[in-house]
Design a protein around this motif. Structure first.
Motif, PDB file in Angstrom:
ATOM      1  N   ASN A 198       1.295  -0.936  -0.097  1.00 51.42           N
ATOM      2  CA  ASN A 198       0.187   0.224   0.227  1.00 51.42           C
ATOM      3  C   ASN A 198       0.646   1.051  -0.454  1.00 51.42           C
ATOM      4  O   ASN A 198       1.779   1.728   0.686  1.00 51.42           O
ATOM      5  N   HIS A 232      -8.454   7.943  15.328  1.00 51.12           N
ATOM      6  CA  HIS A 232      -9.080   8.515  14.267  1.00 51.12           C
ATOM      7  C   HIS A 232     -10.662   7.645  13.643  1.00 51.12           C
ATOM      8  O   HIS A 232     -11.287   7.096  14.642  1.00 51.12           O
ATOM      9  N   TRP A 282      -9.785   2.438   6.747  1.00 49.61           N
ATOM     10  CA  TRP A 282      -9.315   2.172   7.850  1.00 49.61           C
ATOM     11  C   TRP A 282      -9.496   3.261   8.833  1.00 49.61           C
ATOM     12  O   TRP A 282      -9.807   3.950   9.154  1.00 49.61           O
TER      13      TRP A 282
HETATM   14  C1  GAL Z   1      -1.851   5.350   6.908  1.00 49.06           C
HETATM   15  C2  GAL Z   1      -1.054   4.192   7.768  1.00 49.06           C
HETATM   16  C3  GAL Z   1      -2.335   3.367   9.064  1.00 49.06           C
HETATM   17  C4  GAL Z   1      -3.141   4.227   9.763  1.00 49.06           C
HETATM   18  C5  GAL Z   1      -3.860   5.257   8.587  1.00 49.06           C
HETATM   19  C6  GAL Z   1      -4.408   6.454   9.358  1.00 49.06           C
HETATM   20  O1  GAL Z   1      -1.564   6.099   6.315  1.00 49.06           O
HETATM   21  O2  GAL Z   1      -1.210   3.015   6.752  1.00 49.06           O
HETATM   22  O3  GAL Z   1      -1.554   2.077   9.320  1.00 49.06           O
HETATM   23  O4  GAL Z   1      -1.663   5.016   9.986  1.00 49.06           O
HETATM   24  O5  GAL Z   1      -2.561   6.040   8.141  1.00 49.06           O
HETATM   25  O6  GAL Z   1      -4.558   7.228   9.190  1.00 49.06           O
END
Ligand code: GAL
Length: 708
Positions: free
Chosen positions: A290, A392, A379
């Protein structure tokens, strides 16, 4: 968090009966074989699994953070949310190998099995972005050293050195165990290596490898010294070991090679894990990693060479979802493999902490599909009770019940099911392309401009992209090494590094009837970051029949006018000249006391049915807009749909048999659209034929047209 560099920056439907039937069928299919189709390696559709829906909705699930007796509830909630895929394993190294060589896979096997019982596929993440504490204590030499010479400590993530042989050996060990356990598991569809390659290391081992890399590339120091012009400031090297590794303030040849070395090192970092996965897995399982959109830390074309598909993490930052730059990032990622890709992570309404509006999660998901994604994963499922990202956005709260964004995501899943079969086997096709070269980007970044101006190459790229996207409605962003023949128009805003080979290919493209537009600072340097002895655009100057007499980085704004329109230029200005009677001046700088006074600012030459145009200054947006109308008209580019209101994006995905239009109203006012041809509305029950559509604020409509 994703680094977005400088640019970084409805209709409710219930789960329909056909969709439920599809889920049942999907479950049966899973028990058979989740075969990866042969399209995987073709240039069109990237990601189809027999037995799985064509469009996948998913989430990042970290079962190791929760008691096992909670999993059933989580997976039931996921299933009810129309989620078909989870990514697991990522960052779970300490749970999988609690002590060196002591593996514990039973919990993950049970998690995968439980997901299957809920008809949820799995992408296995290798946990190497988060080494366990025993590893970093036992092997401190695996910790990275930053550019200021400080060694990282344990406690964050990505604290390893990407070049460390020891680290790679340990990473191979855990990855191999994972592959042994899941390489033939029919519920595991693919692999994500590590997480967001980003942090590099300046430790002695990396430097040694850099020296070996240079030796292989140049063969001899004489060759290297000549290419880098090291007579300058007594930089000549007598020994490869003397060569510094630095990210800035160095010889431009060295800087470019350091970034190429970094890219190659990430590629071999992947290969280290790919080798053991391939040894123990079914070929149907894809391998990806990713990435982070416009991250400039490595050449993404190079790093994708040994990956099956591209996947990226699409975060809109602080609630500020700007659909045009976001679409541009999708086009960039589609170009990494020139085929469909995955959104491996995106925000469930917010990152930290400002939300997008209600409806924009769905808007963003459909934009991804419109630009060629076949999967969108949120996510994350549920925030860990502790850890660095407690605030988050998630789908379920700390209490384990859905948060407000859950329902919107569930709707997206239901819609993916409705439109999925029509979108299967389709991909975007563009008549126009923009050339994106990491080398050109880096070369300019090393020497952006004088202290008072800031020449941001991606801002310049964006300025060309915005009107092109508006007029053509579909833009490919490709490497200068990609094939050109399918495009009517190619724009290269600041192709600073231009090798003879690329120049020859571009010249051939123009002679065969293609239209090429070069922006400011193009054709200045060769692949060693050495200035061309020929003035800009270097190896294309003869074809252009003109050249740059002198370039200036400037804080002034100046007038330009001519046959092509009028407006202003700023930041960078090149006084052009004409050397061929067939070359025409389209814009001139205004009369002044400067060196630019009355000099050509934009010139063009017709070559058979094709043309080459050079723009010598950073023009204002309005002028770039009107010039783009001309480029598009001259090259015969047609939009997907005419009469599209502002704020509505039209995306088209097609196959030989049919095409699907995705219309998204990104604006905050309802919009209406008329079409002459009648199309099947895929999101409305009964799929009525429509010739017009009303799209509410942040609304989406998906239409299918049989026969192209
Ligand atoms: C991404 C990362 C994730 C999480 C996410 C939060 O860059 O791959 O593990 O940290 O950000 O926004």
């Amino acid at each position: 968090m994703v680094d977005f560099a400088a640019i970084e920056k409805m209709k409710r439907v219930s789960v329909s009966r056909p969709y439920m039937r599809c889920r049942k069928w999907f479950g049966l299919g899973l028990l058979a074989v989740a075969l990866f189709t042969s399209c995987m390696h073709s240039s069109a559709q990237a990601t189809r699994f027999s037995g799985a829906p064509p469009l996948l909705l998913g989430t990042a699930w970290y079962p190791e953070q929760w008691n096992e007796d909670r999993w059933e509830q989580d997976l039931s909630l996921m299933e009810a949310c129309n989620i078909h895929v989870v990514r697991v394993g990522e960052f779970a190294w300490s749970s999988l190998e609690p002590a060196k060589g002591q593996y514990k896979f039973d919990w993950l096997e049970r998690a995968v099995e439980k997901a299957a019982s809920h008809h949820i596929l799995v992408v296995m993440g290798t946990p190497t972005a988060a080494p366990p504490a025993w590893l970093t204590s036992k092997y401190p030499e695996t910790l990275r050293i930053d550019e200021d010479g400080h060694r990282d400590e344990h406690g964050e993530r990505q604290q390893f050195s990407f070049a460390s042989e020891r680290y790679r050996q340990l990473a191979r060990g855990i990855t191999e165990q994972m592959a042994i356990h899941f390489g033939h598991n029919s519920n595991v569809v693919g692999w994500q290596l590590d997480n967001e390659y980003r942090r590099i290391s300046y430790d002695p081992e990396s430097r040694r490898q850099f020296h070996a890399w240079l030796k292989t590339k140049y063969g001899s120091l004489d060759n290297l010294n000549a290419r880098w012009t090291t007579a300058y400031w007594s930089q000549a090297y007598d020994n490869f070991d003397e060569i510094p590794a630095r990210p800035s303030k160095e010889n431009p040849g060295l800087l470019l090679d350091w970034n190429r070395f970094v890219s190659d090192t990430w590629k071999s970092y992947s290969q280290n894990q790919i080798d053991v996965i391939r040894l123990h897995s079914d070929p149907r399982q894809f391998i990806t990693t990713n990435t982070m959109g416009w991250f400039s830390g490595f050449d993404h074309y190079m790093v994708h060479e040994n990956l099956d598909i591209a996947a990226w993490d699409d975060y809109a930052g602080r609630g500020d979802y700007q659909y045009v730059p976001n679409g541009m990032a999708h086009d960039l990622v589609r170009g990494f493999k020139q085929k469909n890709y995955w959104v491996m992570e995106t925000q469930a309404a917010f990152t930290q902490f400002e939300p997008m509006d209600r409806g924009q999660v769905r808007d963003m998901a459909w934009q991804a599909i419109g630009h060629g994604a076949d999967a969108v994963l949120y996510w994350q499922w549920r925030s860990a009770l502790n850890g660095q990202e407690q605030y988050h956005g998630v789908l379920v709260g700390t209490d384990g019940t859905p948060v407000p964004a859950y329902d919107e995501i569930k709707q997206v899943g239901a819609e993916f099911a409705k439109a999925g079969s029509a979108l299967a086997g389709t991909t975007p096709h563009s008549q126009v392309a923009m050339l994106h070269s990491y080398e050109a980007w880096w070369a300019i970044d090393f020497h952006r401009s004088n202290e008072t101006t800031d020449f941001n190459p991606i801002a310049s790229f964006t300025q060309f992209y915005v009107p092109l996207q508006r007029f053509a409605q579909s833009v490919d962003i490709i490497s200068p090494d990609a094939a050109f023949d399918q495009y009517r128009l190619i724009e290269a805003p600041a192709l600073n590094v231009l090798s003879r080979t690329t120049a020859d290919r571009l010249a051939k493209y123009v002679r065969q009837g293609g239209h090429l537009v070069l922006g400011v600072r193009s054709g200045m340097k060769d692949e060693y970051n050495t200035l061309h002895v020929q003035r800009q655009p270097g190896p294309l100057a003869d074809l252009l029949g003109g050249r740059v007499e002198q370039f200036y980085s400037t804080s002034k704004t100046f007038q330009v006018a001519g046959e092509a329109g009028s407006g202003t230029g700023h930041t960078w200005a090149e006084a052009l000249s004409v050397k061929n009677s067939e070359t025409k001046v389209l814009l001139r700088y205004g009369h002044s006391n400067s060196w630019l006074s009355d000099q050509p600012a934009m010139i063009t030459r017709r070559v058979g049915k094709g043309s080459i145009t050079y723009i010598g200054t950073w023009l204002d947006d309005a002028l770039v807009d009107s010039l783009t109308t001309g480029f598009v008209a001259e090259s015969g580019v047609s939009p997907i749909l005419k009469g599209v209101p502002d704020g509505v994006e039209v995306c088209e995905r097609s196959s030989k048999e049919h095409k699907v239009l995705i219309l998204i109203n990104h604006s905050t006012t309802p919009q209406h659209l008329d079409r002459q041809a009648s199309m099947r509305d895929l999101l409305v029950d009964g799929n009525p034929q429509q010739t017009s559509v009303d799209i509410p604020v942040y609304g989406v409509a998906v239409f299918e047209e049989k026969g192209k």
